[in-house]
Design a protein around this motif. Sequence first.
Motif, PDB file in Angstrom:
ATOM      1  N   PHE A 191       0.821  -1.214   0.000  1.00  0.00           N
ATOM      2  CA  PHE A 191       0.000   0.000   0.000  1.00  0.00           C
ATOM      3  C   PHE A 191       0.853   1.261   0.000  1.00  0.00           C
ATOM      4  CE2 PHE A 191      -3.307   2.948   0.719  1.00  0.00           C
ATOM      5  CZ  PHE A 191      -2.840   3.857   1.656  1.00  0.00           C
ATOM      6  N   SER A 192       1.866   1.303   0.844  1.00  0.00           N
ATOM      7  CA  SER A 192       2.628   2.539   1.007  1.00  0.00           C
ATOM      8  C   SER A 192       3.388   2.922  -0.252  1.00  0.00           C
ATOM      9  CB  SER A 192       3.595   2.418   2.189  1.00  0.00           C
ATOM     10  OG  SER A 192       4.502   1.360   1.969  1.00  0.00           O
ATOM     11  N   SER A 193       3.554   2.003  -1.187  1.00  0.00           N
ATOM     12  CA  SER A 193       4.243   2.324  -2.437  1.00  0.00           C
ATOM     13  C   SER A 193       3.270   2.438  -3.604  1.00  0.00           C
ATOM     14  CB  SER A 193       5.296   1.260  -2.742  1.00  0.00           C
ATOM     15  OG  SER A 193       4.700  -0.001  -2.923  1.00  0.00           O
ATOM     16  N   ALA A 194       1.976   2.402  -3.341  1.00  0.00           N
ATOM     17  CA  ALA A 194       0.962   2.437  -4.394  1.00  0.00           C
ATOM     18  C   ALA A 194       0.381   3.833  -4.545  1.00  0.00           C
ATOM     19  CB  ALA A 194      -0.161   1.448  -4.077  1.00  0.00           C
ATOM     20  N   ALA A 195       0.210   4.262  -5.778  1.00  0.00           N
ATOM     21  CA  ALA A 195      -0.582   5.453  -6.043  1.00  0.00           C
ATOM     22  C   ALA A 195      -2.049   5.079  -5.867  1.00  0.00           C
ATOM     23  CB  ALA A 195      -0.334   5.964  -7.455  1.00  0.00           C
ATOM     24  N   MET A 196      -2.845   5.999  -5.364  1.00  0.00           N
ATOM     25  CA  MET A 196      -4.244   5.722  -5.078  1.00  0.00           C
ATOM     26  C   MET A 196      -5.137   6.688  -5.831  1.00  0.00           C
ATOM     27  SD  MET A 196      -3.995   3.207  -2.997  1.00  0.00           S
ATOM     28  CE  MET A 196      -5.693   3.098  -2.429  1.00  0.00           C
ATOM     29  N   GLY A 197      -6.312   6.221  -6.179  1.00  0.00           N
ATOM     30  CA  GLY A 197      -7.239   7.071  -6.901  1.00  0.00           C
ATOM     31  C   GLY A 197      -8.679   6.839  -6.474  1.00  0.00           C
ATOM     32  N   PHE A 235     -12.771   9.329 -13.651  1.00  0.00           N
ATOM     33  CA  PHE A 235     -11.746   9.760 -12.711  1.00  0.00           C
ATOM     34  C   PHE A 235     -12.236  10.913 -11.844  1.00  0.00           C
ATOM     35  CE2 PHE A 235      -7.688  10.739 -11.047  1.00  0.00           C
ATOM     36  CZ  PHE A 235      -7.459  12.097 -11.203  1.00  0.00           C
ATOM     37  N   VAL A 236     -11.900  10.858 -10.574  1.00  0.00           N
ATOM     38  CA  VAL A 236     -12.224  11.941  -9.645  1.00  0.00           C
ATOM     39  C   VAL A 236     -10.941  12.594  -9.121  1.00  0.00           C
ATOM     40  CG1 VAL A 236     -13.303  12.540  -7.442  1.00  0.00           C
ATOM     41  CG2 VAL A 236     -14.392  10.864  -8.950  1.00  0.00           C
ATOM     42  N   ALA A 237     -10.069  11.796  -8.511  1.00  0.00           N
ATOM     43  CA  ALA A 237      -8.849  12.336  -7.914  1.00  0.00           C
ATOM     44  C   ALA A 237      -7.838  11.215  -7.733  1.00  0.00           C
ATOM     45  CB  ALA A 237      -9.145  12.993  -6.570  1.00  0.00           C
ATOM     46  N   ALA A 238      -6.554  11.588  -7.673  1.00  0.00           N
ATOM     47  CA  ALA A 238      -5.490  10.625  -7.456  1.00  0.00           C
ATOM     48  C   ALA A 238      -4.407  11.248  -6.607  1.00  0.00           C
ATOM     49  CB  ALA A 238      -4.913  10.134  -8.782  1.00  0.00           C
ATOM     50  N   ILE A 239      -3.649  10.400  -5.933  1.00  0.00           N
ATOM     51  CA  ILE A 239      -2.573  10.864  -5.067  1.00  0.00           C
ATOM     52  C   ILE A 239      -1.399   9.908  -5.191  1.00  0.00           C
ATOM     53  CG2 ILE A 239      -3.478   9.612  -3.058  1.00  0.00           C
ATOM     54  CD1 ILE A 239      -2.622  12.088  -1.372  1.00  0.00           C
ATOM     55  N   SER A 240      -0.189  10.466  -5.206  1.00  0.00           N
ATOM     56  CA  SER A 240       1.010   9.647  -5.315  1.00  0.00           C
ATOM     57  C   SER A 240       1.261   8.884  -4.020  1.00  0.00           C
ATOM     58  CB  SER A 240       2.210  10.527  -5.639  1.00  0.00           C
ATOM     59  OG  SER A 240       2.443  11.430  -4.564  1.00  0.00           O
ATOM     60  N   TRP A 241       2.196   7.931  -4.054  1.00  0.00           N
ATOM     61  CA  TRP A 241       2.446   7.128  -2.860  1.00  0.00           C
ATOM     62  C   TRP A 241       3.021   7.957  -1.724  1.00  0.00           C
ATOM     63  CZ3 TRP A 241       7.229   6.227  -0.617  1.00  0.00           C
ATOM     64  CH2 TRP A 241       8.345   6.576  -1.369  1.00  0.00           C
ATOM     65  N   THR A 242       3.719   9.047  -2.054  1.00  0.00           N
ATOM     66  CA  THR A 242       4.256   9.923  -1.004  1.00  0.00           C
ATOM     67  C   THR A 242       3.200  10.874  -0.470  1.00  0.00           C
ATOM     68  OG1 THR A 242       4.921  11.609  -2.568  1.00  0.00           O
ATOM     69  CG2 THR A 242       6.536   9.866  -2.054  1.00  0.00           C
ATOM     70  N   GLY A 243       2.161  11.099  -1.252  1.00  0.00           N
ATOM     71  CA  GLY A 243       1.163  12.084  -0.868  1.00  0.00           C
ATOM     72  C   GLY A 243       1.484  13.493  -1.342  1.00  0.00           C
ATOM     73  N   ARG A 244       2.645  13.646  -1.958  1.00  0.00           N
ATOM     74  CA  ARG A 244       3.067  15.002  -2.340  1.00  0.00           C
ATOM     75  C   ARG A 244       2.462  15.459  -3.658  1.00  0.00           C
ATOM     76  NH1 ARG A 244       8.211  13.627   0.330  1.00  0.00           N
ATOM     77  NH2 ARG A 244       9.052  12.725  -1.589  1.00  0.00           N
ATOM     78  N   GLY A 285      -2.345   8.066 -11.716  1.00  0.00           N
ATOM     79  CA  GLY A 285      -2.941   8.077 -13.039  1.00  0.00           C
ATOM     80  C   GLY A 285      -4.400   8.442 -12.994  1.00  0.00           C
ATOM     81  N   SER A 286      -4.959   8.799 -14.140  1.00  0.00           N
ATOM     82  CA  SER A 286      -6.350   9.224 -14.226  1.00  0.00           C
ATOM     83  C   SER A 286      -7.207   8.274 -15.052  1.00  0.00           C
ATOM     84  CB  SER A 286      -6.429  10.639 -14.808  1.00  0.00           C
ATOM     85  OG  SER A 286      -5.861  10.659 -16.100  1.00  0.00           O
ATOM     86  N   LYS A 287      -6.650   7.170 -15.507  1.00  0.00           N
ATOM     87  CA  LYS A 287      -7.413   6.194 -16.281  1.00  0.00           C
ATOM     88  C   LYS A 287      -7.708   4.974 -15.421  1.00  0.00           C
ATOM     89  CE  LYS A 287      -5.305   7.616 -20.650  1.00  0.00           C
ATOM     90  NZ  LYS A 287      -4.514   7.189 -21.826  1.00  0.00           N
ATOM     91  N   TRP A 288      -8.973   4.575 -15.341  1.00  0.00           N
ATOM     92  CA  TRP A 288      -9.302   3.477 -14.449  1.00  0.00           C
ATOM     93  C   TRP A 288      -8.645   2.181 -14.901  1.00  0.00           C
ATOM     94  CZ3 TRP A 288     -11.913  -0.921 -15.861  1.00  0.00           C
ATOM     95  CH2 TRP A 288     -12.628  -0.895 -17.049  1.00  0.00           C
ATOM     96  N   THR A 289      -8.329   2.068 -16.169  1.00  0.00           N
ATOM     97  CA  THR A 289      -7.698   0.842 -16.665  1.00  0.00           C
ATOM     98  C   THR A 289      -6.275   0.667 -16.151  1.00  0.00           C
ATOM     99  OG1 THR A 289      -7.140   2.070 -18.656  1.00  0.00           O
ATOM    100  CG2 THR A 289      -9.097   0.683 -18.748  1.00  0.00           C
TER     101      THR A 289
END
Length: 123
Positions: A29-35, A47-56, A104-108
């Motif tokens: 989880f801690s190394s995964a980008a989340m959306g 797509f609604v929103a995404a965040i990098s694994w660091t949160g930055r 990323g912004s693509k659900w695929t």
Amino acid sequence: QVQLVESGGGLVQAGGSLRLSCAASGRTFSSAAMGWFRQAPGKEREFVAAISWTGRSTNYADSVKGRFTISRDNAKKMVYLQMNSLKSEDTAVYYCGAKSGLLGSKWTEYNYWGQGTQVTVSS
């Protein structure tokens, strides 16, 4: 492997707020980008929103920019979506997704999904 469980959806009046949560389990989880994505009846997942694994780094759909905020707490393995100034067009099932690499912004692009949580905004 990442398992995701969303919560926090519900019925709210237009102009109101909701906070969605996504609880994650799994070592990566801690190394995964989340959306966050959403899907209204008869429409494709968007797509609604995404965040990098660091949160930055974050990214938002134009339709929610300035109203929604995505955040994460890697220590708690949680991702959040604060939704303010909700509109009727925000009504949808909201899904949390996880992917390796850059946000990323693509659900695929996303490998793991939760079961979704319903958000209904009444006008």
